[in-house]
Scaffold this motif. Structure first.
Motif, PDB file in Angstrom:
ATOM      1  N   TYR A 107     -27.131  11.526  16.769  1.00  0.00           N
ATOM      2  CA  TYR A 107     -27.444  11.152  15.680  1.00  0.00           C
ATOM      3  C   TYR A 107     -28.231  12.085  14.783  1.00  0.00           C
ATOM      4  O   TYR A 107     -27.918  12.349  13.847  1.00  0.00           O
ATOM      5  CB  TYR A 107     -28.222  10.021  15.957  1.00  0.00           C
ATOM      6  CG  TYR A 107     -28.968   9.186  14.755  1.00  0.00           C
ATOM      7  CD1 TYR A 107     -28.270   8.329  13.921  1.00  0.00           C
ATOM      8  CD2 TYR A 107     -30.166   9.674  14.541  1.00  0.00           C
ATOM      9  CE1 TYR A 107     -28.738   7.856  12.834  1.00  0.00           C
ATOM     10  CE2 TYR A 107     -30.978   9.157  13.153  1.00  0.00           C
ATOM     11  CZ  TYR A 107     -30.095   8.238  12.368  1.00  0.00           C
ATOM     12  OH  TYR A 107     -30.590   7.650  11.392  1.00  0.00           O
ATOM     13  N   ILE A 108     -29.111  12.846  15.600  1.00  0.00           N
ATOM     14  CA  ILE A 108     -29.814  13.940  14.976  1.00  0.00           C
ATOM     15  C   ILE A 108     -28.962  14.953  14.500  1.00  0.00           C
ATOM     16  O   ILE A 108     -29.216  15.435  13.416  1.00  0.00           O
ATOM     17  CB  ILE A 108     -30.897  14.359  16.072  1.00  0.00           C
ATOM     18  CG1 ILE A 108     -32.143  13.314  16.111  1.00  0.00           C
ATOM     19  CG2 ILE A 108     -31.804  15.747  15.655  1.00  0.00           C
ATOM     20  CD1 ILE A 108     -32.858  13.515  17.381  1.00  0.00           C
ATOM     21  N   LEU A 109     -28.168  15.584  15.426  1.00  0.00           N
ATOM     22  CA  LEU A 109     -27.030  16.693  15.235  1.00  0.00           C
ATOM     23  C   LEU A 109     -26.346  16.364  13.868  1.00  0.00           C
ATOM     24  O   LEU A 109     -26.056  17.045  12.986  1.00  0.00           O
ATOM     25  CB  LEU A 109     -26.598  17.112  16.363  1.00  0.00           C
ATOM     26  CG  LEU A 109     -27.054  17.853  17.393  1.00  0.00           C
ATOM     27  CD1 LEU A 109     -25.992  17.909  18.526  1.00  0.00           C
ATOM     28  CD2 LEU A 109     -27.613  19.233  16.680  1.00  0.00           C
ATOM     29  N   THR A 110     -25.988  14.871  13.766  1.00  0.00           N
ATOM     30  CA  THR A 110     -25.125  14.534  12.538  1.00  0.00           C
ATOM     31  C   THR A 110     -25.819  14.564  11.204  1.00  0.00           C
ATOM     32  O   THR A 110     -25.413  15.119  10.202  1.00  0.00           O
ATOM     33  CB  THR A 110     -24.484  13.158  12.782  1.00  0.00           C
ATOM     34  OG1 THR A 110     -23.533  13.339  14.196  1.00  0.00           O
ATOM     35  CG2 THR A 110     -23.716  12.574  11.781  1.00  0.00           C
ATOM     36  N   GLY A 111     -27.173  14.188  11.384  1.00  0.00           N
ATOM     37  CA  GLY A 111     -27.959  14.064  10.393  1.00  0.00           C
ATOM     38  C   GLY A 111     -28.448  15.419   9.573  1.00  0.00           C
ATOM     39  O   GLY A 111     -28.424  15.692   8.690  1.00  0.00           O
ATOM     40  N   ILE A 112     -28.758  16.478  10.759  1.00  0.00           N
ATOM     41  CA  ILE A 112     -28.939  17.950  10.431  1.00  0.00           C
ATOM     42  C   ILE A 112     -27.296  18.109   9.639  1.00  0.00           C
ATOM     43  O   ILE A 112     -27.688  19.037   8.610  1.00  0.00           O
ATOM     44  CB  ILE A 112     -29.224  18.657  11.613  1.00  0.00           C
ATOM     45  CG1 ILE A 112     -30.350  18.299  12.337  1.00  0.00           C
ATOM     46  CG2 ILE A 112     -29.118  20.223  11.259  1.00  0.00           C
ATOM     47  CD1 ILE A 112     -30.870  18.841  13.683  1.00  0.00           C
ATOM     48  N   ARG A 113     -26.252  18.274  10.380  1.00  0.00           N
ATOM     49  CA  ARG A 113     -25.137  18.723   9.731  1.00  0.00           C
ATOM     50  C   ARG A 113     -25.004  18.203   8.173  1.00  0.00           C
ATOM     51  O   ARG A 113     -24.493  18.852   7.338  1.00  0.00           O
ATOM     52  CB  ARG A 113     -24.112  18.469  10.650  1.00  0.00           C
ATOM     53  CG  ARG A 113     -23.898  19.139  11.736  1.00  0.00           C
ATOM     54  CD  ARG A 113     -22.953  18.814  12.920  1.00  0.00           C
ATOM     55  NE  ARG A 113     -22.853  19.638  14.007  1.00  0.00           N
ATOM     56  CZ  ARG A 113     -22.274  19.405  15.163  1.00  0.00           C
ATOM     57  NH1 ARG A 113     -21.534  18.313  15.139  1.00  0.00           N
ATOM     58  NH2 ARG A 113     -22.393  20.140  16.297  1.00  0.00           N
TER      59      ARG A 113
END
Length: 126
Positions: A107-113
């Motif tokens: 979730y966090i990595l997707t948000g960053i991307r």
């Protein structure tokens, strides 16, 4: 910026991943290892994105091809890292905790991307 985010991120992970008190030391040790490598990959991704934005209007075919290969490779390395540590977490805790770790990190990595992609220049559309 990454060190500030890392502290905030750790608090988010702690809220979402419910590790048994007896397993917390081992979990957070693994998490810190994961974060150190993830931050290295993140720094490389940022460096690559800066190169992209700096060269957007004057990118050659060769530069574009190289950039694409590097971006895909960094994505694969990040995904592989998450899977590696998900399996490590599962070994010291259980599959439920490993899934919680995977979900929150994804979730966090997707948000960053997504936030990064929103800042990239796009071609003019007529």
């Amino acid at each position: 910026m990454q060190s500030i985010f890392g502290m905030e991120k750790k608090a988010i992970v702690a809220e979402f991943v419910k590790v048994d008190p007896a397993q917390q030391d081992a979990f957070w040790k693994l998490y810190d290892e994961y974060e150190a490598t993830r931050k290295e990959l993140g720094a490389k991704r940022i460096e690559l994105l800066l190169q992209y934005t700096d060269n957007y209007g004057k990118m050659t075919n060769e530069t574009a091809d190289s950039w694409t290969k590097q971006a895909v490779n960094l994505g694969k390395k990040t995904d592989a890292l998450l899977l590696k540590y998900c399996n490590k977490v599962k070994k010291i805790t259980n599959p439920v905790i490993a899934l919680q770790f995977y979900q929150v990190e994804s979730y966090i990595l997707t948000g960053i991307r997504l936030s990064i992609m929103e800042e990239l220049p796009l071609p003019d559309v007529e």
